[in-house]
Design a protein around this motif. Sequence first.
Motif, PDB file in Angstrom:
ATOM      1  N   LEU A   1      -4.371   0.287  -1.321  1.00 42.82           N
ATOM      2  CA  LEU A   1      -3.769  -0.983  -1.724  1.00 42.82           C
ATOM      3  C   LEU A   1      -3.474  -0.881  -3.215  1.00 42.82           C
ATOM      4  O   LEU A   1      -4.349  -0.489  -3.982  1.00 42.82           O
ATOM      5  CB  LEU A   1      -4.739  -2.146  -1.498  1.00 42.82           C
ATOM      6  N   ARG A   2      -2.268  -1.262  -3.624  1.00 43.86           N
ATOM      7  CA  ARG A   2      -1.877  -0.971  -5.003  1.00 43.86           C
ATOM      8  C   ARG A   2      -2.824  -1.617  -6.017  1.00 43.86           C
ATOM      9  O   ARG A   2      -3.070  -2.825  -5.958  1.00 43.86           O
ATOM     10  CB  ARG A   2      -0.441  -1.414  -5.273  1.00 43.86           C
TER      11      ARG A   2
ATOM     12  N   LEU B   1     -10.604   1.799  -5.778  1.00 46.86           N
ATOM     13  CA  LEU B   1      -9.420   1.568  -4.967  1.00 46.86           C
ATOM     14  C   LEU B   1      -9.813   1.127  -3.557  1.00 46.86           C
ATOM     15  O   LEU B   1     -10.828   1.574  -3.031  1.00 46.86           O
ATOM     16  CB  LEU B   1      -8.607   2.860  -4.865  1.00 46.86           C
ATOM     17  N   TYR B   2      -9.004   0.277  -2.972  1.00 43.52           N
ATOM     18  CA  TYR B   2      -9.175  -0.054  -1.554  1.00 43.52           C
ATOM     19  C   TYR B   2      -8.452   1.010  -0.745  1.00 43.52           C
ATOM     20  O   TYR B   2      -7.236   1.137  -0.834  1.00 43.52           O
ATOM     21  CB  TYR B   2      -8.572  -1.422  -1.241  1.00 43.52           C
ATOM     22  N   LYS B   3      -9.204   1.782   0.021  1.00 41.48           N
ATOM     23  CA  LYS B   3      -8.606   2.922   0.730  1.00 41.48           C
ATOM     24  C   LYS B   3      -8.754   2.763   2.238  1.00 41.48           C
ATOM     25  O   LYS B   3      -9.737   2.217   2.715  1.00 41.48           O
ATOM     26  CB  LYS B   3      -9.304   4.215   0.321  1.00 41.48           C
TER      27      LYS B   3
ATOM     28  N   SER C   1       3.954   2.936  -8.752  1.00 40.01           N
ATOM     29  CA  SER C   1       4.885   2.708  -7.646  1.00 40.01           C
ATOM     30  C   SER C   1       6.312   2.652  -8.151  1.00 40.01           C
ATOM     31  O   SER C   1       7.234   3.184  -7.529  1.00 40.01           O
ATOM     32  CB  SER C   1       4.584   1.377  -6.951  1.00 40.01           C
ATOM     33  N   ILE C   2       6.479   1.977  -9.279  1.00 45.99           N
ATOM     34  CA  ILE C   2       7.827   1.850  -9.820  1.00 45.99           C
ATOM     35  C   ILE C   2       8.320   3.199 -10.327  1.00 45.99           C
ATOM     36  O   ILE C   2       9.480   3.563 -10.113  1.00 45.99           O
ATOM     37  CB  ILE C   2       7.853   0.749 -10.898  1.00 45.99           C
TER      38      ILE C   2
ATOM     39  N   PHE D   1       0.836  -1.202   0.000  1.00 53.59           N
ATOM     40  CA  PHE D   1       0.000   0.000   0.000  1.00 53.59           C
ATOM     41  C   PHE D   1       0.863   1.241   0.000  1.00 53.59           C
ATOM     42  O   PHE D   1       2.007   1.227   0.460  1.00 53.59           O
ATOM     43  CB  PHE D   1      -0.997   0.011   1.162  1.00 53.59           C
ATOM     44  N   GLU D   2       0.317   2.293  -0.570  1.00 54.22           N
ATOM     45  CA  GLU D   2       1.050   3.552  -0.693  1.00 54.22           C
ATOM     46  C   GLU D   2       0.094   4.713  -0.496  1.00 54.22           C
ATOM     47  O   GLU D   2      -1.115   4.526  -0.410  1.00 54.22           O
ATOM     48  CB  GLU D   2       1.664   3.657  -2.098  1.00 54.22           C
ATOM     49  N   TYR D   3       0.650   5.938  -0.476  1.00 52.06           N
ATOM     50  CA  TYR D   3      -0.222   7.110  -0.413  1.00 52.06           C
ATOM     51  C   TYR D   3      -1.078   7.160  -1.675  1.00 52.06           C
ATOM     52  O   TYR D   3      -0.611   6.862  -2.770  1.00 52.06           O
ATOM     53  CB  TYR D   3       0.610   8.397  -0.305  1.00 52.06           C
TER      54      TYR D   3
END
Lengths: 215, 392
Positions: free
Chosen positions: B78-79, B65-67, B85-86, B47-49
């Motif tokens: 959740l990505r 999105l799963y937030k 991300s990369i 997971f990320e911002y």
Amino acid sequence: MNEKYLTIALGKGRLAKSTMELFEKIGITCTEMQDKKTRKLIFVNEEYKLRFFLAKGPDVPTYVEYGAADIGVVGRDTILEENRNILEVLDLGFGKCKMCICGPKEAKELLKHQELIRVATKYPRIAKDYFYNKKYQTVEIIKLNGSIELAPIVELSDVICDIVETGSTLRENGLSVLEEVCDLSARVVVNQVSMRMENERITRLIYELKQALQE
Amino acid sequence: MKKTILHTPEGVRDIYNEEIEKREVIIKQLKDLIKTYGYDNIETPTFEYMSVYYKDITLRKSKDLYKFFDKDGNTLVLRPDFTPSIARAVSKYFTDDKVIRLFYVGNVFANNRRYQGRLKESCQFGGELIGEESIDSDAEIISIIVNALKSCKLDDFQISVGHADIFKGLIDIGKFDEDDTETIREYMLNRNVFGLEEFLESNNTSKDLIDMFLSICKMYTPGSDDWNRLLDKANQYKILSKSLNYLNDLYEVLRKYGVEKYISFETGSLSEYDYYTGITFAGYTYKSGEPIVTGGRYDNLLSNFGNKRPAIGFGIFVDQLQLALDRQNILYIEKSNKIIICYKSCDRKKAINEAIKLRKQSNIVELILLKDDFDKAKALYEDENVTVMEIK
């Protein structure tokens, strides 16, 4: 390549009948299907390597999305309501009707302001999309499964969102069309993978159907 | 026991036994293959911002999105996809001018209600080539995909290649306004050529341009007469002709890689997102209702992270690929032989010594402490790949 069957899902009822008539025009017949007593679920045309099956209208987009059927024939109302990831490639032109907002004449006033009203419908997604994204009006949607016209009469809802063909049911019950949402008719839908893997056969079939429609 | 705690939520599942073995084989093949092209593994957080995925980047609808929130009130996601991300990681750690080649494997999450009966957590394998804007890098990515799929023994598949500028070019010729562009886009996404034709006719579009649109909406075998005719026809339009010729040149490079038989051109292809800037592609095979791989060139994505570098990438949907391999009866896993040693606690030392000896000879050994007699255990565990023995 040609030994693979193309599977075609047809929405049960009038739609299937008109579709088969159209297929007959381009030389594709399926005698098995005409036998009214048959309990078979799937019908085969060996000559063209086609398989047909009948399904309930709202299930046709599902079969096509998953690739269980390569091609489907179904009303646009169902396509919009199901909102599946499928390709809508051809308008067959038959089964023409309109999706409309209907109600008693007095209800017209309710559609002019952005006040909260109640809408009864068999098509919650279409109704929601119309009110939220086109009219910017907040509505409460009541999902019904049939005889939608009843809802405003017994004051279950202010208006309804339903298919209108001739409008006679509406008139007999003192209702009228207040706004038109969109035009509807039978459409040919195709699975996205089938469209690529069997592009030549499917494109040819659609082209022939289009030719037959113009005759 | 409460039966309800045995369930998993809709859209997620356990993968075990033969299925996980097959998956491991698939992923190993894919990894081994991409490593030979010099790609290095990268793992990014699950997971990320939210801003990583959602700030004009993918136009992905927020509700898919799963937030959730962290303790400071930041929105975490959740990505849904690895590429952003990369792009973020690369902008942070790989700051010199070297060309970067990375691959990843992991699960992605889509909270999509439409996906009823469909996975919300699925496995993705992909590669990204960052820092080079050339026909060579485009061809490299496509050849990796072809060879990766072939390494999984898939042979009956097709990679359809298109170019994001084709649509832009067509719109530019016709000078369509925003609403008309949207309508045209809709028709093209649906491959509804007849609807498109009627719309363009009602819009008084020139016959030449209508013809161009309809030709674009077909699929082409590179090098065929049809394809060459299209190139000729497009010659008068600058942007269009440039992107079509680019595809043509790309095909020549792909021939050098020997992967041309899997390539077709889908000039009318459109992505749901405005994400791509150059070539786009998707891979299809039988018995999977969805693409098994998608990707394309996204030269503007990294500038969202303050690092303007060109990039191209692909993602293979491992679940879809595995489904297709299964249904095409391609993937066959040979079950390995196993020895089960049964012992009573008084014979523990002997049993462990035997197991050590056999494992040294690369056998798979399982120890079973007998609760009752040996024959029962033998009947329970033995099958064609399992030998059950007793140590006394």
